[in-house]
Design a protein around this motif. Structure first.
Motif, PDB file in Angstrom:
ATOM      1  N   MET A   1      -1.144 114.569 -52.381  1.00 53.64           N
ATOM      2  CA  MET A   1      -0.529 113.527 -51.530  1.00 53.64           C
ATOM      3  C   MET A   1      -1.620 112.763 -50.800  1.00 53.64           C
ATOM      4  SD  MET A   1       2.264 114.047 -48.498  1.00 53.64           S
ATOM      5  CE  MET A   1       2.815 112.680 -47.503  1.00 53.64           C
ATOM      6  N   ASP A   2      -1.517 111.464 -50.774  1.00 53.57           N
ATOM      7  CA  ASP A   2      -2.517 110.633 -50.115  1.00 53.57           C
ATOM      8  C   ASP A   2      -2.376 110.740 -48.617  1.00 53.57           C
ATOM      9  OD1 ASP A   2      -3.909 109.191 -52.296  1.00 53.57           O
ATOM     10  OD2 ASP A   2      -1.865 108.583 -52.751  1.00 53.57           O
ATOM     11  N   THR A   3      -3.506 110.814 -47.944  1.00 56.61           N
ATOM     12  CA  THR A   3      -3.520 110.736 -46.485  1.00 56.61           C
ATOM     13  C   THR A   3      -3.734 109.301 -46.085  1.00 56.61           C
ATOM     14  OG1 THR A   3      -5.901 111.095 -46.400  1.00 56.61           O
ATOM     15  CG2 THR A   3      -4.507 113.060 -46.366  1.00 56.61           C
ATOM     16  N   PRO A   4      -3.486 108.937 -44.812  1.00 59.25           N
ATOM     17  CA  PRO A   4      -3.696 107.564 -44.398  1.00 59.25           C
ATOM     18  C   PRO A   4      -5.095 107.065 -44.667  1.00 59.25           C
ATOM     19  CG  PRO A   4      -2.385 108.716 -42.759  1.00 59.25           C
ATOM     20  CD  PRO A   4      -2.799 109.740 -43.771  1.00 59.25           C
ATOM     21  N   ASP A   5      -6.101 107.971 -44.569  1.00 60.76           N
ATOM     22  CA  ASP A   5      -7.465 107.523 -44.806  1.00 60.76           C
ATOM     23  C   ASP A   5      -7.700 107.148 -46.259  1.00 60.76           C
ATOM     24  OD1 ASP A   5      -8.455 107.615 -42.274  1.00 60.76           O
ATOM     25  OD2 ASP A   5      -9.095 109.708 -42.382  1.00 60.76           O
ATOM     26  N   THR A   6      -7.001 107.855 -47.183  1.00 64.79           N
ATOM     27  CA  THR A   6      -7.219 107.538 -48.598  1.00 64.79           C
ATOM     28  C   THR A   6      -6.633 106.203 -48.969  1.00 64.79           C
ATOM     29  OG1 THR A   6      -5.196 108.653 -49.294  1.00 64.79           O
ATOM     30  CG2 THR A   6      -7.182 109.992 -49.189  1.00 64.79           C
ATOM     31  N   VAL A   7      -5.669 105.719 -48.192  1.00 71.07           N
ATOM     32  CA  VAL A   7      -5.086 104.409 -48.475  1.00 71.07           C
ATOM     33  C   VAL A   7      -6.143 103.333 -48.375  1.00 71.07           C
ATOM     34  CG1 VAL A   7      -3.389 102.722 -47.723  1.00 71.07           C
ATOM     35  CG2 VAL A   7      -2.815 105.143 -47.687  1.00 71.07           C
ATOM     36  N   SER A   8      -7.073 103.486 -47.417  1.00 72.61           N
ATOM     37  CA  SER A   8      -8.100 102.472 -47.218  1.00 72.61           C
ATOM     38  C   SER A   8      -9.322 102.719 -48.081  1.00 72.61           C
ATOM     39  CB  SER A   8      -8.520 102.441 -45.744  1.00 72.61           C
ATOM     40  OG  SER A   8      -9.033 103.696 -45.354  1.00 72.61           O
ATOM     41  N   ALA A   9      -9.371 103.862 -48.772  1.00 72.61           N
ATOM     42  CA  ALA A   9     -10.554 104.201 -49.545  1.00 72.61           C
ATOM     43  C   ALA A   9     -10.316 103.971 -51.027  1.00 72.61           C
ATOM     44  CB  ALA A   9     -10.942 105.655 -49.299  1.00 72.61           C
ATOM     45  N   LYS A  10      -9.796 102.820 -51.365  1.00 65.82           N
ATOM     46  CA  LYS A  10      -9.489 102.506 -52.762  1.00 65.82           C
ATOM     47  C   LYS A  10     -10.690 101.857 -53.433  1.00 65.82           C
ATOM     48  CE  LYS A  10      -5.559 104.204 -52.046  1.00 65.82           C
ATOM     49  NZ  LYS A  10      -5.342 105.563 -52.507  1.00 65.82           N
ATOM     50  N   PRO A  11     -10.800 102.007 -54.748  1.00 64.17           N
ATOM     51  CA  PRO A  11     -11.927 101.407 -55.454  1.00 64.17           C
ATOM     52  C   PRO A  11     -11.953  99.908 -55.277  1.00 64.17           C
ATOM     53  CG  PRO A  11     -10.752 102.971 -56.858  1.00 64.17           C
ATOM     54  CD  PRO A  11      -9.926 102.773 -55.634  1.00 64.17           C
ATOM     55  N   LYS A  12     -13.140  99.396 -55.069  1.00 62.96           N
ATOM     56  CA  LYS A  12     -13.296  97.947 -54.906  1.00 62.96           C
ATOM     57  C   LYS A  12     -13.275  97.274 -56.273  1.00 62.96           C
ATOM     58  CE  LYS A  12     -13.762  98.836 -50.600  1.00 62.96           C
ATOM     59  NZ  LYS A  12     -12.627  98.652 -49.712  1.00 62.96           N
ATOM     60  N   GLY A  13     -13.124  95.970 -56.271  1.00 55.87           N
ATOM     61  CA  GLY A  13     -13.141  95.214 -57.504  1.00 55.87           C
ATOM     62  C   GLY A  13     -11.765  94.933 -58.041  1.00 55.87           C
ATOM     63  N   ARG A  14     -10.747  95.617 -57.506  1.00 59.94           N
ATOM     64  CA  ARG A  14      -9.380  95.342 -57.921  1.00 59.94           C
ATOM     65  C   ARG A  14      -8.743  94.395 -56.917  1.00 59.94           C
ATOM     66  NH1 ARG A  14      -6.642 101.039 -59.061  1.00 59.94           N
ATOM     67  NH2 ARG A  14      -7.231 101.325 -56.891  1.00 59.94           N
ATOM     68  N   GLY A  15      -7.607  93.805 -57.342  1.00 58.13           N
ATOM     69  CA  GLY A  15      -6.912  92.892 -56.466  1.00 58.13           C
ATOM     70  C   GLY A  15      -6.367  93.598 -55.242  1.00 58.13           C
ATOM     71  N   PRO A  16      -6.068  92.836 -54.171  1.00 53.99           N
ATOM     72  CA  PRO A  16      -5.578  93.469 -52.938  1.00 53.99           C
ATOM     73  C   PRO A  16      -4.263  94.212 -53.141  1.00 53.99           C
ATOM     74  CG  PRO A  16      -5.364  91.063 -52.842  1.00 53.99           C
ATOM     75  CD  PRO A  16      -6.202  91.389 -54.033  1.00 53.99           C
ATOM     76  N   ILE A  17      -3.362  93.651 -53.954  1.00 54.07           N
ATOM     77  CA  ILE A  17      -2.082  94.338 -54.190  1.00 54.07           C
ATOM     78  C   ILE A  17      -2.312  95.649 -54.921  1.00 54.07           C
ATOM     79  CG2 ILE A  17       0.073  94.211 -55.484  1.00 54.07           C
ATOM     80  CD1 ILE A  17       0.319  91.336 -54.743  1.00 54.07           C
ATOM     81  N   SER A  18      -3.201  95.635 -55.908  1.00 57.36           N
ATOM     82  CA  SER A  18      -3.499  96.854 -56.654  1.00 57.36           C
ATOM     83  C   SER A  18      -4.071  97.929 -55.744  1.00 57.36           C
ATOM     84  CB  SER A  18      -4.474  96.544 -57.785  1.00 57.36           C
ATOM     85  OG  SER A  18      -4.791  97.703 -58.519  1.00 57.36           O
TER      86      SER A  18
END
Length: 595
Positions: A1-18
């Motif tokens: 399960m994702d924690t709130p911190d993982t929501v902001s730690a997404k791979p860069k280079g993808r679109g904002p919606i992704s």
């Protein structure tokens, strides 16, 4: 399960919606698939109707048991399809609830770790827009967009499969109006994109004109300039009207043609025209035209629906970009667990400290001095010299871009924030109270304080009697039945600092918002509270800091002079020049007189 911190730690280079929807992407795909399958099943009755009609009009006649099986299959498919669509909507809404919770928690956690100086450079409306408005916009994307696309695509796919299964020649000619729709639709989108910038700029000018007009009403009326203010607003309205016409004229025409191309009447007319021709040529029998007449007009609704949800996707993309930007806000680094250091004493040293703002504007450069325990240091200088920047560096609103600041021999970056603010208290010009009771506001930095301790702090800050006069005293809620003037807010801020009882106190524009009576009360409170503490005072009146142990004179972000009042006057430098001019006798940002 994702924690709130993982929501902001997404791979860069993808679109904002992704990036934003990454934690729930799998659920949304399943929801879209369920909605698509459900949509396909709900169209089975149409095929059943066509089959029953063919039986009724055919030479073999109606076979009752076959009709019943078709009816039962149609009803079962319809019920199952509706059940799948309902399950898809439920899954999408649960996913939306999950991502909304995680985004809001992630933003709050992120903002709790950003430098305090970040808030001074941004309007609260920006944060409110991302946390509330933009996340509400994303609700339409997560809860409705994917299931809507699933239903539309499912309906289109099953309809095309069915039509080509019936007769590929009739299927091709039946969908001829749809390429025309996409042609006009593409032309409309290109036309709107060309004029979108002017449209947005026109809206911005109206917003600015409204704000300026409303904020300036007192001045406008005082100087009789109402006509000029009205003209400014009228010009903004006229400019927007012109931009709106340029934006809508090509859009309306192309979209009208596009919608006309796939109107049910136009599509049905196409089916009947080609069907009649094919019957005349002997390629098909009249009964074969019926499935196309029933199903093909049904393609119009899903296509238009795809157009509308795709248009809404642009708003969601902008909202996702703003939310992601907030999640990517640089944080104020905290020492790793087990690496926190405790200051040994309250001596503060600035060692070659420099700071440059984001825009490249220099704040301070190569500043070095020390604040000895129990002494008073005043920082003076012309407006824009870097006084407040230095005070905020000491409070770690942001970190120096060069050099370091130590408290008790420990770099501020190695001290946990809560520990730092137990050692350094501050009273600033801009006092912010939260929507809570007055008691909770005073005890904000020390929630465990008793009511008696809170009241003692308020007495020392000369605000106790004013609080008792409120409808519910200390239980009165700020923003509801507790309203304070600027000077009273300062005294509430002093009460906060008194309750924390820090060994170091920073005063920046401590009485700037106070009237004469409140200033006396604030000065008296600060005089008693400052005894025995290390004081750093940002001063704009030299006569209030002439008794300070040391005076730091800043000029253009650099340390220009340093010494006590007598020494600086004897040097005949900038301090003596300002003293002679009397610049600081105009109470621009008064400081504590006991210094």
């Amino acid at each position: 399960m994702d924690t709130p911190d993982t929501v902001s730690a997404k791979p860069k280079g993808r679109g904002p919606i992704s990036q934003i929807l990454s934690p729930i992407r799998g659920r949304l795909i399943v929801a879209a698939a369920l909605a698509g399958c459900g949509s396909m099943l709900t169209l089975v009755p149409l095929a059943g109707i066509a089959h029953i009609a063919s039986l009724a009009l055919g030479d073999s006649g109606i076979v009752s048991h076959e009709v019943w099986w078709v009816v039962i299959a149609g009803i079962a498919s319809l019920c199952l399809g509706m059940l799948l669509i309902s399950a898809a909507e439920l899954l999408a809404h649960l996913a939306d609830n999950r991502i909304t919770y995680h985004l809001r928690m992630a933003i709050i956690q992120r903002l709790s770790r950003v430098p305090l100086g970040w808030f001074t450079r941004r309007a609260s409306g920006e944060v409110k827009q991302a946390i509330q408005d933009d996340i509400n916009t994303l609700h339409s994307l997560t809860a409705h967009f994917y299931t809507t696309v699933g239903r539309a695509v499912g309906a289109i796919v099953i309809s095309l499969v069915y039509l080509f299964a019936m007769d590929w020649r009739m299927a091709i000619v039946s969908i001829l109006p749809f390429p025309g729709f996409f042609l006009f639709f593409t032309r409309a989108m290109k036309a709107s994109e060309r004029n979108m910038q002017a449209f947005v700029e026109g809206m911005g000018r109206i917003d600015n004109a409204v704000v300026e007009f409303v904020n300036g009403i007192p001045v406008v009326k005082s100087f009789g300039a109402i006509g000029k203010a009205h003209n400014s607003y009228r010009e903004a309205i006229d400019a927007f009207a012109h931009a709106f016409i340029g934006f809508t004229r090509p859009l309306v025409g192309s979209m009208a043609n596009a919608n006309a191309m796939i109107s049910p009447v136009a599509v049905l007319g196409t089916v009947l025209a080609f069907g009649t021709s094919f019957v005349a040529l002997g390629w098909i029998v009249p009964l074969d035209v019926l499935p196309f007449a029933l199903v093909t007009p049904g393609l119009c609704g899903p296509l238009l629906l795809l157009h509308y949800v795709t248009h809404d996707l642009n708003h969601a993309t902008g909202a996702a970009s703003r939310v992601q930007a907030l999640l990517d806000t640089p944080v104020l680094e905290q020492p790793a667990p087990g690496m926190q250091l405790l200051p040994m004493g309250s001596e503060i040293c600035l060692e070659h400290v420099g700071y440059t703002y984001d825009a490249g504007r220099r704040g301070v450069l190569d500043i070095s001095f020390a604040l000895q325990p129990g002494t008073t240091t005043a920082i003076v200088g012309r407006s824009g010299a870097g006084k407040s920047t230095l005070a905020r560096l000491l409070l770690r609103f942001f970190d120096p871009t060069q050099g370091r600041i130590t408290l008790g021999g420990v770099d501020l970056r190695h001290i946990e924030t809560s520990t730092l603010y137990r050692h350094i208290g501050f009273v600033l010009q801009e006092v912010r109270l939260i929507h809570a009771s007055v008691c909770d506001n005073i005890a904000l930095g020390r929630p465990s304080a008793s009511r008696q301790q809170v009241e003692e702090a308020a007495r020392m800050a000369n605000i106790h009697e004013r609080i008792l006069a409120l409808p519910r005293g200390y239980d009165s809620v700020v923003g509801e039945d507790a309203q304070f003037s600027g000077g009273e807010l300062q005294r509430v801020s002093i009460a906060r600092a008194v309750l924390l009882d820090p060994p170091v106190l920073v005063l920046d524009e401590a009485t700037a918002a106070a009237d004469a009576e409140s200033e006396v009360a604030i000065q008296d409170a600060l005089s008693r509270f400052a005894e025995g503490r290390t004081l750093l005072v940002i001063a704009h009146r030299l006569d209030t800091v002439m008794h300070a142990d040391q005076i730091i004179v800043l000029d253009n972000g650099t340390l220009h002079e340093q010494g006590n009042h007598a020494e600086l006057l004897a040097r005949q430098g900038l301090y003596a020049h300002l003293w002679a001019l009397g610049d600081y006798h105009n109470c621009e940002e008064p400081a504590v007189s006991s210094c």
